[in-house]
Design a protein around this motif. Structure first.
Motif, short mmCIF file in Angstrom:
data_model
loop_
_atom_site.label_atom_id
_atom_site.label_comp_id
_atom_site.label_asym_id
_atom_site.label_seq_id
_atom_site.Cartn_x
_atom_site.Cartn_y
_atom_site.Cartn_z
N THR A 1 -13.56 11.99 4.38
CA THR A 1 -13.55 10.53 4.31
C THR A 1 -12.70 10.05 3.15
O THR A 1 -11.97 9.05 3.28
CB THR A 1 -14.98 9.98 4.17
N THR A 2 -12.73 10.74 2.02
CA THR A 2 -11.90 10.34 0.88
C THR A 2 -10.42 10.50 1.21
O THR A 2 -9.61 9.62 0.92
CB THR A 2 -12.26 11.18 -0.36
N ARG A 3 -10.05 11.62 1.83
CA ARG A 3 -8.64 11.83 2.18
C ARG A 3 -8.18 10.80 3.22
O ARG A 3 -7.05 10.29 3.14
CB ARG A 3 -8.44 13.24 2.72
N THR A 4 -9.03 10.49 4.18
CA THR A 4 -8.67 9.48 5.18
C THR A 4 -8.49 8.11 4.53
O THR A 4 -7.55 7.38 4.85
CB THR A 4 -9.76 9.40 6.27
N ALA A 5 -9.38 7.76 3.59
CA ALA A 5 -9.26 6.47 2.89
C ALA A 5 -7.99 6.41 2.06
O ALA A 5 -7.31 5.38 2.00
CB ALA A 5 -10.49 6.26 2.00
N GLU A 6 -7.65 7.50 1.40
CA GLU A 6 -6.42 7.54 0.61
C GLU A 6 -5.20 7.36 1.51
O GLU A 6 -4.24 6.66 1.14
CB GLU A 6 -6.34 8.87 -0.15
N HIS A 7 -5.24 7.99 2.68
CA HIS A 7 -4.13 7.85 3.63
C HIS A 7 -3.97 6.40 4.08
O HIS A 7 -2.85 5.86 4.15
CB HIS A 7 -4.37 8.76 4.83
N VAL A 8 -5.08 5.74 4.38
CA VAL A 8 -5.04 4.34 4.81
C VAL A 8 -4.54 3.45 3.68
O VAL A 8 -3.73 2.53 3.90
CB VAL A 8 -6.44 3.89 5.29
N VAL B 1 -17.73 16.57 11.19
CA VAL B 1 -16.80 16.03 12.20
C VAL B 1 -17.31 14.72 12.76
O VAL B 1 -16.56 13.74 12.91
CB VAL B 1 -16.59 17.07 13.32
N ALA B 2 -18.61 14.66 13.06
CA ALA B 2 -19.19 13.42 13.61
C ALA B 2 -19.11 12.28 12.59
O ALA B 2 -18.70 11.16 12.93
CB ALA B 2 -20.64 13.67 14.02
N ALA B 3 -19.48 12.55 11.33
CA ALA B 3 -19.48 11.51 10.31
C ALA B 3 -18.06 11.05 9.99
O ALA B 3 -17.79 9.84 9.90
CB ALA B 3 -20.18 12.02 9.05
N ALA B 4 -17.16 12.00 9.79
CA ALA B 4 -15.78 11.64 9.46
C ALA B 4 -15.10 10.94 10.63
O ALA B 4 -14.28 10.03 10.43
CB ALA B 4 -14.99 12.90 9.06
N GLY B 5 -15.42 11.33 11.86
CA GLY B 5 -14.85 10.66 13.02
C GLY B 5 -15.29 9.21 13.11
O GLY B 5 -14.48 8.32 13.44
N SER C 1 -13.37 7.34 10.40
CA SER C 1 -11.98 7.18 10.79
C SER C 1 -11.83 6.12 11.88
O SER C 1 -10.85 5.34 11.89
CB SER C 1 -11.42 8.52 11.29
N ARG C 2 -12.79 6.06 12.79
CA ARG C 2 -12.74 5.04 13.85
C ARG C 2 -12.75 3.63 13.26
O ARG C 2 -12.08 2.71 13.77
CB ARG C 2 -13.94 5.23 14.78
N ALA C 3 -13.50 3.45 12.16
CA ALA C 3 -13.60 2.14 11.55
C ALA C 3 -12.33 1.75 10.81
O ALA C 3 -11.91 0.59 10.85
CB ALA C 3 -14.79 2.10 10.58
N VAL C 4 -11.68 2.70 10.14
CA VAL C 4 -10.56 2.33 9.26
C VAL C 4 -9.19 2.56 9.87
O VAL C 4 -8.20 2.00 9.40
CB VAL C 4 -10.66 3.10 7.92
N THR C 5 -9.12 3.39 10.92
CA THR C 5 -7.81 3.65 11.54
C THR C 5 -7.78 3.32 13.03
O THR C 5 -6.69 3.25 13.61
CB THR C 5 -7.42 5.13 11.37
N SER D 1 -8.89 5.32 15.24
CA SER D 1 -8.90 6.60 15.92
C SER D 1 -10.05 7.45 15.38
O SER D 1 -10.41 7.36 14.20
CB SER D 1 -7.58 7.34 15.68
N VAL D 2 -10.64 8.25 16.26
CA VAL D 2 -11.74 9.11 15.82
C VAL D 2 -11.24 10.39 15.17
O VAL D 2 -12.04 11.23 14.75
CB VAL D 2 -12.66 9.46 17.00
N VAL D 3 -9.93 10.55 15.07
CA VAL D 3 -9.35 11.74 14.45
C VAL D 3 -9.04 11.43 12.99
O VAL D 3 -8.11 10.68 12.70
CB VAL D 3 -8.07 12.19 15.19
N PRO D 4 -9.79 11.96 12.04
CA PRO D 4 -9.55 11.66 10.63
C PRO D 4 -8.44 12.52 10.05
O PRO D 4 -7.91 13.43 10.71
CB PRO D 4 -10.90 12.00 9.98
N VAL D 5 -8.10 12.25 8.80
CA VAL D 5 -7.14 13.08 8.07
C VAL D 5 -7.94 14.18 7.37
O VAL D 5 -8.77 13.90 6.51
CB VAL D 5 -6.36 12.25 7.03
N VAL D 6 -7.71 15.41 7.77
CA VAL D 6 -8.51 16.53 7.26
C VAL D 6 -7.74 17.28 6.18
O VAL D 6 -6.63 17.77 6.44
CB VAL D 6 -8.86 17.51 8.40
N PRO D 7 -8.29 17.38 4.96
CA PRO D 7 -7.66 18.20 3.93
C PRO D 7 -7.97 19.68 4.19
O PRO D 7 -9.01 20.19 3.75
CB PRO D 7 -8.30 17.70 2.63
#
Length: 463
Positions: free
Chosen positions: A311-318, A404-408, A411-415, A417-423
């Motif tokens: 979630t942190t990496r996905t937020a940084e990407h956004v 995977v469920a939580a990060a998806g 990711s659905r909320a901020v991007t 897409s249910v596919v997050p950015v995975v470090p």
């Protein structure tokens, strides 16, 4: 009451390995409540002029509340899991008490006294650790401008008293649920269940509670997924809390779920190692409750760590794509999330090592019987190696599924897409850490458990 106390203390002395996990879990719970309670007390005890000083970040009360909420929930989760293990290790002893006319109320009272005695034993070390951690954490916040320089940890004993009461209440509440079955079934049935592997792996109440936790976690993830893109912080909090609730569901539904995963993983293991692999697979599937106790801390470690990292990496990407910063991506709050992750990893790591060591050490009689029928120490260690790898794999799969469920959902909320950015590298280190914690803990305690005279071990257990 004095007789009950003597019997409880005697059980703790006789089976220290069974109570070690509960002691560590209660120690962590007391330390966590003392830590964040001390931060709240420091803010409340500070002069008005100090409290009015502007600071960066959300403020000490918000930080203490947010950290304390997650840390205490995780600590309580670990306490409940450890208590269930402790009672399973005493199943035969409690069943024997029932056969010699001990009433269900007396058995429940004995377990409550055991929990209370264990809590009191770890209270002082827990207070000391929590107080020292509060002073260090406050200094780190002040160094980063997130707490006023004039705030000091007060000498009031109130946070310590609150932590002791909280740990006692949690332990006693968990006892009321965990001791229910052994105290209610007929004495002969309790003794028969203890001789066939800790009794049934689950029950209707546990399955219903697990289904409820699963539904609650799904609702929280739905809440996270339906947040708007500008509510990134709230989506992250809902996703993290949802992952924790899903891990509670994993713990409640652990025995049947772990048995299914062990059966799936066991097929290639039996093909690759027909002897030790078959025996390891049979052990894991045959003792589903024991396997569940072993994999839940691993799932907790992998699930929470991976959720926070992804979630942190996905937020940084956004944030980089939008050219804006949120409280998830600012440098000070990144440090806060790293500190929170470190705290959670500490809880999960200690729980993992302690549970696995206690589980393996308590199998001395089982190992001795295998040696009496021709098994060698080398064969037993090979079997334990396979068990350790399979246990790690099951825990990693369960934790990864939750992450995977939580990060998806996040990711659905901020991007969209249910596919997050995975470090990948960071998540790889999490898995490697689970392996490093699990395999040496099992083999180290197993090396000691398979030692000594097999005949003396079996004879001593009978006596």
């Amino acid at each position: 009451m004095s007789a009950t106390l003597s019997l409880a203390v005697g059980q703790i002395r006789r089976r220290p390995a069974a109570f070690a996990g509960l002691a560590v879990a209660l120690f962590l719970a007391i330390a966590a409540v003392t830590l964040f309670g001390s931060l709240v007390a420091a803010q409340l005890a500070a002069p008005a002029a100090v409290r009015s000083v502007a600071v960066g970040g959300p403020g000490l009360m918000v930080i203490a509340g947010a950290f304390g909420e997650i840390a205490v929930l995780v600590a309580l989760f670990v306490v409940v899991n450890a208590l269930g293990f402790t009672l399973r290790q005493q199943h035969r002893d409690l069943a024997l008490l029932r056969t010699i006319a001990a009433t269900p109320r007396q058995v429940r009272r004995l377990v409550r006294v055991q929990v209370a005695a264990t809590t009191v034993l770890v209270a002082v070390p827990g207070w000391a650790a929590g107080h020292l951690a509060a002073r260090w954490f406050l200094a780190a916040l002040q160094q980063r401008g997130m707490a006023a320089p004039g705030i000091r940890i007060p000498g009031t004993p109130l946070p310590m008293a609150v932590s002791l009461v909280a740990a006692l209440l949690v332990g006693l509440a968990a006892t009321a649920v965990a001791a229910r079955r052994i105290s209610r079934i007929a004495p002969a049935a309790a003794l028969a269940a203890s001789s066939t592997g800790y009794g049934r792996a689950g029950g209707v109440v546990r399955l219903l509670a697990g289904a409820g936790a699963l539904g609650g976690g799904a609702l929280l993830l739905r809440l996270a997924a339906t947040r708007s893109a500008d509510e990134l912080d709230k989506a992250g909090q809902a996703a993290l809390l949802g992952s924790l609730v899903l891990l509670v569901a994993v713990a409640l539904l652990g025995p049947p779920v772990a048995r299914v995963l062990a059966a799936v993983l066991g097929a290639p293991v039996r093909a690759l190692a027909p002897g030790t692999g078959w025996l390891a697979d049979a052990n894991l599937r045959g003792y589903a409750a024991r396997l569940s106790s072993a994999v839940v801390p691993v799932a907790l470690l992998v699930g929470l760590s991976s959720t926070m990292l992804i979630t942190t990496r996905t937020a940084e990407h956004v944030a980089r794509a939008a050219g804006a910063a949120t409280s998830v991506t600012k440098a000070s709050d990144v440090w806060l999330r790293q500190a929170e992750l470190g705290l959670l990893v500490c809880f999960a790591a200690v729980s993992t090592v302690n549970t696995l060591v206690a589980l393996t050490a308590d199998r001395r009689r089982e190992f001795a019987l295998l040696r009496l029928v021709g098994g060698t120490r080398r064969q037993l260690l090979r079997m334990l190696s396979v068990e350790a790898v399979m246990t790690t794999a099951v825990g990693v799969l369960l934790g990864a599924g939750v992450a995977v469920a939580a990060a998806g959902a996040f990711s659905r909320a901020v991007t969209g897409s249910v596919v997050p950015v995975v470090p990948g590298a960071a998540c790889g280190w999490v898995v490697a850490g689970a392996v490093v914690l699990t395999v040496p803990a099992v083999l180290g305690s197993g090396l000691r458990a398979v030692g000594g005279s097999a005949a003396e071990v079996v004879g001593g257990e009978r006596g």
